[in-house]
Motif scaffolding. Sequence first.
Motif, PDB file in Angstrom:
ATOM      1  N   THR A 164       0.872  -1.250   0.010  1.00 31.34           N
ATOM      2  CA  THR A 164       0.057   0.133  -0.009  1.00 31.34           C
ATOM      3  C   THR A 164       0.696   1.378   0.145  1.00 31.34           C
ATOM      4  O   THR A 164       2.111   1.160   0.272  1.00 31.34           O
ATOM      5  N   GLU A 169      -3.427   2.915   2.443  1.00 29.44           N
ATOM      6  CA  GLU A 169      -3.009   2.016   3.550  1.00 29.44           C
ATOM      7  C   GLU A 169      -4.236   1.799   4.370  1.00 29.44           C
ATOM      8  O   GLU A 169      -4.720   0.767   4.747  1.00 29.44           O
ATOM      9  N   THR A 194       4.068  -0.558   3.578  1.00 27.84           N
ATOM     10  CA  THR A 194       3.473   0.672   3.234  1.00 27.84           C
ATOM     11  C   THR A 194       4.627   1.322   2.724  1.00 27.84           C
ATOM     12  O   THR A 194       5.720   1.613   3.385  1.00 27.84           O
TER      13      THR A 194
END
Length: 273
Positions: A164, A169, A194
């Motif tokens: 992400t 996220e 992330t």
Amino acid sequence: MALKTGLKQAFISQFGFLFKNWGIALISAGIFLVLSLIAGWFPDGCSMLLNEETRTQGLKLVSTSVVLLLSLVVLGRILYSPLRFDVDADKPRKKKVLIWFLSKPWGTKEEVEQDVRKVSEMANNLNIQDIKEAVNGLKIKNWRMALDAIEYHIPKLERVIVITSQESETYFDLFKDFIKVVFGKTFSVEKFATVDFENGEELIKILDEKLFQFLKCLGYKDREVIVDVTGGQKTISIVGAILTVTNFDREFQYVSTNNYDIKSFNVRLVTDD
């Protein structure tokens, strides 16, 4: 640690191609050995030429050095062939692991939650193709390509690994629910990291040094994994190409936004021979 990383990067950038595999490494070692001999013999031979007693030996050293150097030049010219990038584009082979970069959907989180609930209700009455068509009219329409990417690799698919951005996220759990209501629990959907989708260096580090190593520890070979570059920024496509150049077993794929056709790409650095 920073010094070690810097030295490693400097070595790889300047000499990494000489040690790509054992064959190239041995040839490189042979060339270095010959050059080392030339570097030692030639100046010693020149010095010996100045002394009448050692002139004959000096002439042999100088002559041998020149012959070896010329041989390397001639051999290099004979073997030389221009390098070019060859892009192999085709339908991907079915994979066990799909790496997906999650884009932020168009709507607010509340709207996305509503859309996922709508899809959940559709799943009881519609087939996957009808669901995909319906998703095109929702706020999560940019997740539609994930359905095409995933469906292609079923039933072989075992894992969908999601990366992400900071913006997407908070939508991962909803994306996971979205995928599960469409396909059920035939494979796992896992978030790995992330990252900044516009930071190429960070993306390469996450994929090459961490994610592929993690999957290798789980028993997956590189040829069983595919990176999908449909989601996220254009930087991700560049990273996908770089990863395949450095490893022929790796592929990346893209889902067309026009006809939802899936193509895999493997970029190779080859000669014209």
